[in-house]
Write an enzyme that holds these catalytic residues in place. Structure first.
Site, mmCIF file in Angstrom:
data_model
loop_
_atom_site.group_PDB
_atom_site.id
_atom_site.type_symbol
_atom_site.label_atom_id
_atom_site.label_comp_id
_atom_site.label_asym_id
_atom_site.label_seq_id
_atom_site.Cartn_x
_atom_site.Cartn_y
_atom_site.Cartn_z
ATOM 1 N N ASP A 1 0.809 -1.213 0.000
ATOM 2 C CA ASP A 1 0.000 0.000 0.000
ATOM 3 C C ASP A 1 0.844 1.266 0.000
ATOM 4 O O ASP A 1 2.065 1.233 0.175
ATOM 5 C CB ASP A 1 -0.937 0.005 1.220
ATOM 6 C CG ASP A 1 -2.173 -0.850 1.016
ATOM 7 O OD1 ASP A 1 -2.414 -1.281 -0.128
ATOM 8 O OD2 ASP A 1 -2.890 -1.092 2.004
ATOM 9 N N LYS B 1 -3.529 3.313 -2.116
ATOM 10 C CA LYS B 1 -4.671 4.215 -2.196
ATOM 11 C C LYS B 1 -4.353 5.464 -1.386
ATOM 12 O O LYS B 1 -3.966 5.385 -0.229
ATOM 13 C CB LYS B 1 -5.944 3.562 -1.652
ATOM 14 C CG LYS B 1 -6.365 2.311 -2.396
ATOM 15 C CD LYS B 1 -7.742 1.847 -1.986
ATOM 16 C CE LYS B 1 -7.824 1.481 -0.511
ATOM 17 N NZ LYS B 1 -6.972 0.346 -0.157
ATOM 18 N N MET C 1 -7.092 9.502 9.385
ATOM 19 C CA MET C 1 -7.548 10.030 8.086
ATOM 20 C C MET C 1 -8.419 11.266 8.250
ATOM 21 O O MET C 1 -9.429 11.430 7.572
ATOM 22 C CB MET C 1 -8.306 8.948 7.302
ATOM 23 C CG MET C 1 -7.491 7.693 7.066
ATOM 24 S SD MET C 1 -8.466 6.282 6.465
ATOM 25 C CE MET C 1 -9.410 5.863 7.961
#
Length: 276
Positions: free
Chosen positions: A58, A80, A194
């Protein structure tokens, strides 16, 4: 190498010839890469990486961690980023299952811990449904690293007997997606993952649901990595502070009385995040 850079990964595996026994699926090892500093990998994670022949990794997996993978191994980047996906999650799962289903053992390498905001649970479900054997190697999650490296204990008898990990990635314009009354309780620590882009909304909702605006709050950028920095303020002041200093992901937001301990604890006993 990105998944999209090599069309071989788009090919369907050649089926077995008539009468040949089916190929047993390869084992998938879901590995938590930790917060970024390779010294914070578990011993098991480091061993798995050194023995890997195929790795799907990732965005938040750093080069220092990838350096443990043998040069002979195949690496496929399926990272991502916010609003920028090399491959949608559903396609990552399909690729992983197709490779393993064709008999190839592989390592699925994810930042932090696979099962904490890493979509690892979804991937494990897909593997279980497909009858593909898998293991999970836990990793130090970003909240632990941010607290330890910045000098903020996430729990403390005098300040917080409860720790809540929450996503700051609000879907669409739905600001009510989280349990705000729960998150706004006193004498607890809340860590948002996030949440850089939604920081103003997060702080506004906490205050609107009863958390005092002067509650200590911090944002920790690049925890455990070179360039780590910590900004401390309050629920009321943190959004403007982060904007003024240009904070960017990856960063975690920590809210609660434990943040008030940071000035003293950051002076000693904090992990050195400088380059070695």
């Amino acid at each position: 190498m990105s998944f999209m850079d090599d069309p071989q990964w788009l090919k369907t595996p050649t089926p077995n010839g008539a009468g040949n026994p089916p190929v047993p699926p390869g084992r998938v090892t879901l590995v938590g890469a930790g917060p970024g500093d390779p010294d914070l990998l578990t011993v098991k994670a480091a061993r798995v990486l050194r023995e890997a022949g195929l790795v799907l990794y990732d965005h938040l997996v750093g080069e220092a961690v990838l350096a443990l993978v043998p040069d002979s191994a195949e690496r496929i980047y399926v990272g991502k980023e916010s609003s920028r996906h090399t491959l949608p999650q559903e396609d990552i799962i399909a690729l992983m299952c197709r490779l393993a289903g064709g008999g190839r053992p592989l390592v699925r390498l994810k930042g932090g811990d696979c099962y904490i905001f890493g979509r690892g649970g979804e991937e494990a479900q897909a593997l279980a449904r497909a009858g593909i054997p898998f293991d999970v190697v836990p990793g130090i999650t970003a909240a632990q690293a941010a607290g330890a490296c910045a000098g903020i204990p996430l729990t403390h008898r005098d300040h917080a007997g409860t720790l809540v990990l929450a996503t700051g990635h609000l879907r669409g314009d739905d600001d009510t997606a989280l349990d705000w009354p729960l998150l706004a309780r006193k004498r607890q620590t809340v860590v948002f993952y996030m949440g850089v882009a939604t920081l103003p909304t997060l702080c506004a909702q906490l205050a609107a649901h009863g958390l005092p605006p002067d509650t200590p709050a911090a944002i920790v950028e690049r925890a455990s990595l070179p360039g780590q920095r910590t900004l401390t303020g309050t629920v009321a002041s943190l959004p403007a502070l982060a904007a003024r200093h240009g904070v960017k992901a990856p960063a975690l937001i920590i809210v609660g009385g434990v943040v008030a301990l940071q000035p003293a604890l950051a002076q000693g006993g904090v992990l050195d995040a400088r380059p070695r």
